[in-house]
Motif scaffolding. Structure first.
Motif, PDB file in Angstrom:
ATOM      1  N   SER A  30       1.157  12.649   3.659  1.00 59.52           N
ATOM      2  CA  SER A  30      -0.126  11.988   3.444  1.00 59.52           C
ATOM      3  C   SER A  30      -0.400  11.748   1.958  1.00 59.52           C
ATOM      4  O   SER A  30      -1.353  11.052   1.611  1.00 59.52           O
ATOM      5  CB  SER A  30      -1.255  12.817   4.061  1.00 59.52           C
ATOM      6  OG  SER A  30      -1.322  14.093   3.464  1.00 59.52           O
ATOM      7  N   SER A  31       0.438  12.302   1.087  1.00 57.86           N
ATOM      8  CA  SER A  31       0.315  12.067  -0.345  1.00 57.86           C
ATOM      9  C   SER A  31       0.920  10.737  -0.762  1.00 57.86           C
ATOM     10  O   SER A  31       0.806  10.348  -1.925  1.00 57.86           O
ATOM     11  CB  SER A  31       1.017  13.185  -1.109  1.00 57.86           C
ATOM     12  OG  SER A  31       0.439  14.431  -0.824  1.00 57.86           O
ATOM     13  N   TYR A  32       1.561  10.062   0.177  1.00 58.25           N
ATOM     14  CA  TYR A  32       2.348   8.879  -0.169  1.00 58.25           C
ATOM     15  C   TYR A  32       1.930   7.661   0.627  1.00 58.25           C
ATOM     16  O   TYR A  32       1.596   7.748   1.810  1.00 58.25           O
ATOM     17  CB  TYR A  32       3.828   9.124   0.117  1.00 58.25           C
ATOM     18  CG  TYR A  32       4.410  10.304  -0.628  1.00 58.25           C
ATOM     19  CD1 TYR A  32       4.363  11.575  -0.088  1.00 58.25           C
ATOM     20  CD2 TYR A  32       4.997  10.130  -1.872  1.00 58.25           C
ATOM     21  CE1 TYR A  32       4.889  12.656  -0.771  1.00 58.25           C
ATOM     22  CE2 TYR A  32       5.533  11.201  -2.560  1.00 58.25           C
ATOM     23  CZ  TYR A  32       5.466  12.464  -2.006  1.00 58.25           C
ATOM     24  OH  TYR A  32       5.994  13.525  -2.688  1.00 58.25           O
ATOM     25  N   ILE A  33       1.997   6.537  -0.034  1.00 60.53           N
ATOM     26  CA  ILE A  33       2.042   5.268   0.678  1.00 60.53           C
ATOM     27  C   ILE A  33       3.469   5.135   1.179  1.00 60.53           C
ATOM     28  O   ILE A  33       4.426   5.402   0.455  1.00 60.53           O
ATOM     29  CB  ILE A  33       1.650   4.108  -0.251  1.00 60.53           C
ATOM     30  CG1 ILE A  33       0.138   4.138  -0.478  1.00 60.53           C
ATOM     31  CG2 ILE A  33       2.100   2.771   0.316  1.00 60.53           C
ATOM     32  CD1 ILE A  33      -0.377   3.115  -1.442  1.00 60.53           C
ATOM     33  N   MET A  34       3.610   4.749   2.415  1.00 59.42           N
ATOM     34  CA  MET A  34       4.934   4.702   3.041  1.00 59.42           C
ATOM     35  C   MET A  34       5.330   3.273   3.351  1.00 59.42           C
ATOM     36  O   MET A  34       4.499   2.427   3.699  1.00 59.42           O
ATOM     37  CB  MET A  34       4.943   5.521   4.331  1.00 59.42           C
ATOM     38  CG  MET A  34       4.591   6.987   4.139  1.00 59.42           C
ATOM     39  SD  MET A  34       5.769   7.856   3.086  1.00 59.42           S
ATOM     40  CE  MET A  34       7.224   7.816   4.128  1.00 59.42           C
ATOM     41  N   GLY A  35       6.612   3.030   3.222  1.00 61.14           N
ATOM     42  CA  GLY A  35       7.126   1.696   3.510  1.00 61.14           C
ATOM     43  C   GLY A  35       8.411   1.746   4.299  1.00 61.14           C
ATOM     44  O   GLY A  35       9.127   2.753   4.284  1.00 61.14           O
ATOM     45  N   PHE A 103      -2.319   3.566  -6.341  1.00 63.45           N
ATOM     46  CA  PHE A 103      -3.669   4.023  -6.027  1.00 63.45           C
ATOM     47  C   PHE A 103      -4.142   3.555  -4.654  1.00 63.45           C
ATOM     48  O   PHE A 103      -5.157   4.016  -4.151  1.00 63.45           O
ATOM     49  CB  PHE A 103      -4.643   3.559  -7.109  1.00 63.45           C
ATOM     50  CG  PHE A 103      -4.513   4.313  -8.394  1.00 63.45           C
ATOM     51  CD1 PHE A 103      -3.956   3.715  -9.511  1.00 63.45           C
ATOM     52  CD2 PHE A 103      -4.925   5.632  -8.495  1.00 63.45           C
ATOM     53  CE1 PHE A 103      -3.821   4.408 -10.701  1.00 63.45           C
ATOM     54  CE2 PHE A 103      -4.794   6.340  -9.682  1.00 63.45           C
ATOM     55  CZ  PHE A 103      -4.245   5.729 -10.791  1.00 63.45           C
ATOM     56  N   GLY A 104      -3.427   2.651  -4.085  1.00 65.56           N
ATOM     57  CA  GLY A 104      -3.826   2.201  -2.760  1.00 65.56           C
ATOM     58  C   GLY A 104      -3.171   0.897  -2.349  1.00 65.56           C
ATOM     59  O   GLY A 104      -3.235   0.509  -1.190  1.00 65.56           O
ATOM     60  N   ARG A 105      -2.528   0.269  -3.305  1.00 66.12           N
ATOM     61  CA  ARG A 105      -1.883  -0.999  -2.998  1.00 66.12           C
ATOM     62  C   ARG A 105      -0.527  -0.745  -2.362  1.00 66.12           C
ATOM     63  O   ARG A 105       0.218   0.131  -2.800  1.00 66.12           O
ATOM     64  CB  ARG A 105      -1.705  -1.818  -4.271  1.00 66.12           C
ATOM     65  CG  ARG A 105      -1.024  -3.161  -4.048  1.00 66.12           C
ATOM     66  CD  ARG A 105      -0.971  -3.959  -5.329  1.00 66.12           C
ATOM     67  NE  ARG A 105      -0.236  -5.207  -5.156  1.00 66.12           N
ATOM     68  CZ  ARG A 105      -0.058  -6.092  -6.127  1.00 66.12           C
ATOM     69  NH1 ARG A 105      -0.563  -5.887  -7.327  1.00 66.12           N
ATOM     70  NH2 ARG A 105       0.633  -7.186  -5.886  1.00 66.12           N
ATOM     71  N   ILE A 106      -0.206  -1.507  -1.347  1.00 68.34           N
ATOM     72  CA  ILE A 106       1.103  -1.431  -0.703  1.00 68.34           C
ATOM     73  C   ILE A 106       2.006  -2.452  -1.375  1.00 68.34           C
ATOM     74  O   ILE A 106       1.783  -3.654  -1.264  1.00 68.34           O
ATOM     75  CB  ILE A 106       1.001  -1.733   0.798  1.00 68.34           C
ATOM     76  CG1 ILE A 106       0.055  -0.741   1.485  1.00 68.34           C
ATOM     77  CG2 ILE A 106       2.389  -1.669   1.450  1.00 68.34           C
ATOM     78  CD1 ILE A 106      -0.288  -1.123   2.908  1.00 68.34           C
TER      79      ILE A 106
END
Length: 126
Positions: A30-35, A103-106
């Motif tokens: 949950s600490s990461y933006i995932m792709g 910060f929130g951008r994918i």
């Protein structure tokens, strides 16, 4: 730091479906933006889909819109990629990746992601 392990790939007929999983260990996912990215033989790695830390926002490559769905279960530290209506051109190694700095951008650029899994092969037969 996080370790990523993909699973769920295999051989599927055109028009079929497959669901990929990416299990994270170490630091909570949950600490990461995932792709999800993919790479076909002789081609560059390309962005498939991404999801924010909360799962509230997703982003898809044009070829995946309407066919692919990315989701995550932070309680299980797992990210999923459901792929439907598969085509032979979807054949590739699929990679899971994690971005800790956004910060929130994918982002769709692979160099934005610091951590990668080993990949799982998806082969779509015609």
């Amino acid at each position: 730091q996080v370790q990523l392990v993909e699973s769920g790939g295999g051989l599927v007929q055109a028009g079929g479906s497959v669901k990929l999983s990416c299990a994270a260990s170490g630091r909570t996912s949950s600490s990461y933006i995932m792709g999800w990215f993919r790479q076909a033989p002789g081609k560059e790695r390309e962005f498939v889909a991404g999801i924010t830390r909360s799962g509230g926002t997703t982003r898809y490559a044009e070829f995946g819109k309407g066919r692919f769905t990315i989701s995550r279960d932070n309680a299980k530290n797992t990210v999923y990629l459901q792929m439907n209506s598969l085509k032979p051109e979807d054949t590739a190694v699929y990679y899971c990746a994690a971005d800790s700095t956004s910060f929130g951008r994918i982002y769709s650029r692979s160099d934005e992601y610091e951590y990668w899994g080993q990949g799982t092969q998806v082969t779509v037969s015609s």
